[in-house]
Design a protein around this motif. Structure first.
Motif, mmCIF file in Angstrom:
data_model
loop_
_atom_site.group_PDB
_atom_site.id
_atom_site.type_symbol
_atom_site.label_atom_id
_atom_site.label_comp_id
_atom_site.label_asym_id
_atom_site.label_seq_id
_atom_site.Cartn_x
_atom_site.Cartn_y
_atom_site.Cartn_z
ATOM 1 N N TRP A 70 0.956 -1.121 0.179
ATOM 2 C CA TRP A 70 -0.142 -0.357 -0.014
ATOM 3 C C TRP A 70 1.134 1.300 -0.024
ATOM 4 N N ASP A 74 0.537 4.368 -2.578
ATOM 5 C CA ASP A 74 -0.118 5.699 -3.064
ATOM 6 C C ASP A 74 1.625 6.556 -2.937
ATOM 7 N N ARG A 75 2.248 5.854 -2.839
ATOM 8 C CA ARG A 75 4.008 7.283 -3.291
ATOM 9 C C ARG A 75 3.804 7.165 -4.270
ATOM 10 N N ASP A 78 0.810 8.873 -5.862
ATOM 11 C CA ASP A 78 1.035 10.623 -5.489
ATOM 12 C C ASP A 78 2.191 11.394 -6.658
ATOM 13 N N ARG A 116 -8.088 7.686 4.655
ATOM 14 C CA ARG A 116 -7.301 7.391 5.413
ATOM 15 C C ARG A 116 -6.349 6.024 5.843
ATOM 16 N N ARG A 127 2.729 5.728 6.934
ATOM 17 C CA ARG A 127 2.136 6.587 5.587
ATOM 18 C C ARG A 127 0.878 6.643 5.705
ATOM 19 N N HIS A 128 -0.089 7.537 5.857
ATOM 20 C CA HIS A 128 -1.635 7.836 5.866
ATOM 21 C C HIS A 128 -1.950 7.662 4.272
ATOM 22 N N VAL A 129 -2.206 6.414 4.112
ATOM 23 C CA VAL A 129 -2.469 6.104 2.817
ATOM 24 C C VAL A 129 -4.003 5.915 2.252
ATOM 25 N N ALA A 130 -4.574 6.917 0.339
ATOM 26 C CA ALA A 130 -5.532 7.366 0.741
ATOM 27 C C ALA A 130 -6.232 5.886 0.038
ATOM 28 N N THR A 131 -7.203 5.525 0.694
ATOM 29 C CA THR A 131 -7.483 4.073 0.464
ATOM 30 C C THR A 131 -8.639 3.922 -0.264
ATOM 31 N N ARG A 135 -8.524 9.475 -8.397
ATOM 32 C CA ARG A 135 -7.672 10.298 -8.860
ATOM 33 C C ARG A 135 -7.565 10.996 -10.233
ATOM 34 N N THR A 149 -7.970 0.540 -4.492
ATOM 35 C CA THR A 149 -8.843 0.334 -3.637
ATOM 36 C C THR A 149 -8.321 -0.913 -2.846
#
Length: 466
Positions: A70, A74-75, A78, A116, A127-131, A135, A149
């Motif tokens: 994850w 996420d990185r 971004d 997140r 790290r607070h990932v967007a789940t 985008r 997701t």
């Protein structure tokens, strides 16, 4: 004769209530239909406005990733574009992809807040990932939509996260997904870390990851008969140092080491020493129920290129098939993984067991599965003296006192010496004295007596149960 008009206006016609009810129901259903259609098409309208075309006419490209990736995903997302418009999908885990969102049968999905989750990236860091994020972004001048997701009912613990991309340029979508995959592969959060793979709950296929600080253990702290630690180190770590030359002559790199012996003799300490020396090598620890995650661990290790996989107390799942039918699936997983690695996989398996007698012969004896089996036995008098010396460093015990303690501790493990030194220090503190030989000898006698009482109590219980 009375005129009828003198009685006022005529009574109204009776109302047909059932007809009104039917018409009102039709009205409500019509309004609900239009409301549902507006809600159902809302996501498609949002994406269409960004893409400049009906998104339902575009074929998404898709890839599934392991759940522990994850952070890297996420990185990677971004970094696709500096400016991104993130829209949360609610509920997110019910959707298997963008097509589900666009169809939106029964208006299940709607756009809302970004969710997140704090995902570990190392010991004490997250790290607070967007789940649940859709985008909306541009790559160059071309509008792109990316959806990532976690599948609620993913296939086991290996492929749980889905990433999908749609845009008017299908080739760009494929290239973007390939770039994401490359970023994830090159930037694994597991690289060079010491981690445990854990089962989240009994019977669950899901796993979580716990990060550990790399241990610091010196060679003199590991008290084994002469030459044994060097042999273990040469097999586990030395192969990696010769990896390039071994590959050049077509020799395989994967290997297995089995450390066996009674509890408390130093097997775990030996493993900690190996991890402390392999500073840039990823280590994956499996114990108890998490031993069933061997395939996930091997998959992760294979992707990393170099790793050590530690299976502690392997006898819990690798018992002889004749004695334990219930754990056969886990045993088969271990055997399949040990057999199935490619020749160039620089992966060392280190297994520990307190009961080598119950390990299946196929696991313990076949070359290619276990290359080196080392007994970590009860220490001799000479080794016990070394153990007391190591654990009492900085304390004022005499050489004679240590020798007497070592002699009195016959038949004990290395952990016994460590606890005896600790008990001696406590005795000295209680007496408001500096630790001395008398405290050490008293501690050894007390611990020996307690161990004897425990064994007698256990034997008594066994006799009563028979």
């Amino acid at each position: 004769m009375t005129d009828a008009s003198s009685h006022g206006p005529a009574a109204p016609e009776p109302v047909d209530i059932s007809l009104f009810a039917k018409q009102f129901q039709t009205f409500l259903e019509t309004m609900d239909h239009y409301a549902t259609e507006a809600s159902r098409d809302h996501i498609a309208a949002e994406l269409g406005a960004h893409l400049g075309t009906d998104p339902r006419t575009l074929d998404p490209v898709r890839q599934e990733f392991a759940r522990w990736q994850w952070v890297e995903i996420d990185r990677a997302l971004d970094e696709l574009a500096e400016e991104q418009d993130l829209r949360g999908v609610i509920p997110s885990q019910d959707a298997s992809g963008i097509s589900d969102l666009l169809a939106n049968h029964y208006s299940v999905y709607e756009l809302g807040a970004i969710q997140r989750r704090a995902v570990p990236t190392g010991p004490g860091t997250v790290r607070h990932v967007a789940t649940n994020a859709l985008r909306l972004l541009r790559i160059g001048t071309i509008p792109v939509v990316v959806f990532a997701t976690e599948l609620e009912d993913g296939p086991g613990d290996t492929q749980n996260i889905v990433v999908e991309i749609i845009c008017g340029d299908h080739q760009l979508a494929r290239e973007t997904l390939a770039n994401i995959n490359g970023f994830v592969s090159r930037n694994s959060v597991l690289q060079g870390q010491v981690v445990s793979f854990l089962s989240e709950e009994f019977g669950s296929d899901s796993l979580s990851i716990e990060f550990h600080s790399r241990p610091h253990v010196d060679a003199h702290d590991v008290v084994l008969p002469k030459g044994r630690l060097e042999k273990i180190e040469a097999t586990v770590l030395g192969i990696s140092e010769k990896a390039q030359r071994l590959r050049a002559v077509g020799q395989h790199l994967s290997r297995g080491v089995l450390l066996y012996g009674p509890p408390g003799t130093g097997k775990t300490l030996t493993v900690r020493y190996l991890l402390s020396q392999a500073k840039e090598t990823t280590a994956i620890l499996l114990q108890g129920e998490s031993l069933s995650k061997i395939r996930a661990a091997a998959t992760a290790a294979r992707a990393l290129g170099r790793a050590i996989i530690v299976l502690e107390d392997a006898d819990l799942v690798a018992e002889d098939r004749d004695f334990n039918e219930g754990e056969r699936s886990v045993l088969f997983e271990i055997l399949d993984v040990l057999d199935g690695l490619g020749d160039d996989a620089d992966i060392a398996f280190v297994l520990t067991t307190n009961r080598v007698d119950v390990l299946e012969e196929a696991l313990a004896m076949r070359p290619g599965r276990i290359d080196l089996a080392v007994e970590v036995a009860l220490p001799t008098a000479k080794l016990r003296k070394r153990l007391f010396t190591v654990y009492s460093a900085g304390l004022a015990f005499t050489e004679e006192g240590i020798a007497q303690a070592a002699k009195a501790a016959e038949g004990t493990t290395g952990s016994f010496a460590k606890e005896a030194v600790r008990r001696a220090v406590l005795l000295a503190l209680d007496a408001d004295e500096e630790p001395a030989d008398n405290h050490l000898l008293e501690a050894v006698k007390a611990l020996s007596a307690e161990a004897t009482q425990l064994r007698e109590a256990m034997n008594s219980e066994d006799d009563e149960s028979q």
